[in-house]
Structure formats: C-alpha cells, structure tokens
Design a protein around this motif. Structure first.
Motif, PDB file in Angstrom:
ATOM      1  N   LYS A   1      32.425   4.877 -12.111  1.00 15.84           N
ATOM      2  CA  LYS A   1      31.636   5.251 -10.924  1.00 15.84           C
ATOM      3  C   LYS A   1      31.782   4.192  -9.831  1.00 15.84           C
ATOM      4  O   LYS A   1      31.973   4.529  -8.672  1.00 15.84           O
ATOM      5  CB  LYS A   1      30.178   5.452 -11.343  1.00 15.84           C
ATOM      6  CG  LYS A   1      29.258   5.752 -10.202  1.00 15.84           C
ATOM      7  CD  LYS A   1      29.105   7.223  -9.981  1.00 15.84           C
ATOM      8  CE  LYS A   1      28.058   7.441  -8.910  1.00 15.84           C
ATOM      9  NZ  LYS A   1      28.418   8.443  -7.992  1.00 15.84           N
ATOM     10  N   ASN A   2      31.660   2.915 -10.194  1.00 14.88           N
ATOM     11  CA  ASN A   2      31.801   1.846  -9.192  1.00 14.88           C
ATOM     12  C   ASN A   2      33.174   1.863  -8.539  1.00 14.88           C
ATOM     13  O   ASN A   2      33.284   1.641  -7.337  1.00 14.88           O
ATOM     14  CB  ASN A   2      31.545   0.475  -9.820  1.00 14.88           C
ATOM     15  CG  ASN A   2      30.075   0.115  -9.812  1.00 14.88           C
ATOM     16  OD1 ASN A   2      29.280   0.768  -9.153  1.00 14.88           O
ATOM     17  ND2 ASN A   2      29.723  -0.905 -10.559  1.00 14.88           N
ATOM     18  N   SER A   5      33.318   4.627  -5.994  1.00 15.00           N
ATOM     19  CA  SER A   5      32.553   4.249  -4.798  1.00 15.00           C
ATOM     20  C   SER A   5      33.343   3.265  -3.945  1.00 15.00           C
ATOM     21  O   SER A   5      33.374   3.384  -2.718  1.00 15.00           O
ATOM     22  CB  SER A   5      31.208   3.631  -5.197  1.00 15.00           C
ATOM     23  OG  SER A   5      30.406   4.578  -5.851  1.00 15.00           O
ATOM     24  N   THR A   6      33.975   2.303  -4.604  1.00 16.25           N
ATOM     25  CA  THR A   6      34.813   1.340  -3.889  1.00 16.25           C
ATOM     26  C   THR A   6      35.971   2.055  -3.200  1.00 16.25           C
ATOM     27  O   THR A   6      36.285   1.764  -2.042  1.00 16.25           O
ATOM     28  CB  THR A   6      35.349   0.274  -4.859  1.00 16.25           C
ATOM     29  OG1 THR A   6      34.241  -0.404  -5.450  1.00 16.25           O
ATOM     30  CG2 THR A   6      36.254  -0.724  -4.161  1.00 16.25           C
ATOM     31  N   GLU A   8      36.090   5.131  -2.148  1.00 13.64           N
ATOM     32  CA  GLU A   8      35.587   5.893  -0.993  1.00 13.64           C
ATOM     33  C   GLU A   8      35.388   4.994   0.219  1.00 13.64           C
ATOM     34  O   GLU A   8      35.758   5.362   1.337  1.00 13.64           O
ATOM     35  CB  GLU A   8      34.276   6.595  -1.352  1.00 13.64           C
ATOM     36  CG  GLU A   8      34.460   7.748  -2.315  1.00 13.64           C
ATOM     37  CD  GLU A   8      33.150   8.331  -2.825  1.00 13.64           C
ATOM     38  OE1 GLU A   8      32.065   7.839  -2.440  1.00 13.64           O
ATOM     39  OE2 GLU A   8      33.222   9.288  -3.614  1.00 13.64           O
ATOM     40  N   ILE A   9      34.826   3.821   0.000  1.00 16.06           N
ATOM     41  CA  ILE A   9      34.611   2.869   1.094  1.00 16.06           C
ATOM     42  C   ILE A   9      35.957   2.404   1.656  1.00 16.06           C
ATOM     43  O   ILE A   9      36.165   2.395   2.873  1.00 16.06           O
ATOM     44  CB  ILE A   9      33.760   1.673   0.632  1.00 16.06           C
ATOM     45  CG1 ILE A   9      32.329   2.152   0.329  1.00 16.06           C
ATOM     46  CG2 ILE A   9      33.751   0.558   1.676  1.00 16.06           C
ATOM     47  CD1 ILE A   9      31.492   1.149  -0.445  1.00 16.06           C
TER      48      ILE A   9
END
Length: 107
Positions: A1-2, A5-6, A8-9
């Motif tokens: 998940k992390n 998220s990374t 996507e950023i």
C-alpha cells in the motif's frame, strides 16, 4: 500500500514536470520509478503499468526521443488492446499517439 501511495505521488510530480516542460529527464526518472513499483505490485501487463508507459511515451516525445516514444507507446497499446479491446475509446485514443509522434518528428 505504501509503495502504491508513493508511486501515485511520484506520478503526479512527474506529470507536472512534463506539463511544465521543466525537466523531462527528471520526469522520466520518476515515471520509470513509478512503472517499477506498479509492475512489482500489479504486474507488467496491467492497465496500471500501461498508463504509466503512456506517460513515459508522451514525455519521450516531448524531449524529441521519438523512436523510444513510439516503441513505448506500442507496448502500452498492446496492453490496452488486451485489457479494453481495440474499439474502446481509450485504446483508440492511444492508437493515434504514434501517428502524432511521427508528425512531431517531421516538424
């Protein structure tokens, strides 16, 4: 998940760099990092990877690296066709990109 998220950023930052025409090489580096994360998480033949490949192709074209752009676009298009089918609007739009790149190359 992390990691996702990374990714996507990083992808948002890379898109902004590309759109601003600021630093295509930095944008490409970020897009390749994103692609690596997406491939590790989702797999290479997924639409998630193909979306990033499309961004890479656009950035390569913007930085006058036309052959690489066309090859990357074709790779993404193969995935789009498998996932969405050849008549899906997103597939049709992506199929037009290599022609646009060739037109840019001729300018």
């Amino acid at each position: 998940k992390n990691a996702i998220s990374t990714a996507e950023i990083l992808e948002h930052v890379a898109v902004e760099l590309m759109n601003l025409g600021q630093d295509y090489e930095d944008a490409l580096q970020k897009f390749h990092e994103v692609l690596s994360i997406k491939v590790d998480h989702y797999g290479k033949g997924t639409i998630y990877a193909a979306l990033t490949m499309k961004n890479i192709a656009s950035t390569l074209a913007a930085s006058n690296r036309y052959e690489e752009a066309i090859n990357t676009c074709q790779e993404a298009l193969t995935i789009y066709e498998k996932v969405y089918g050849p008549d899906h609007p997103d597939t049709v739009a992506l199929a037009a990109l290599p022609g646009l790149i060739v037109t840019l190359k001729g300018l």
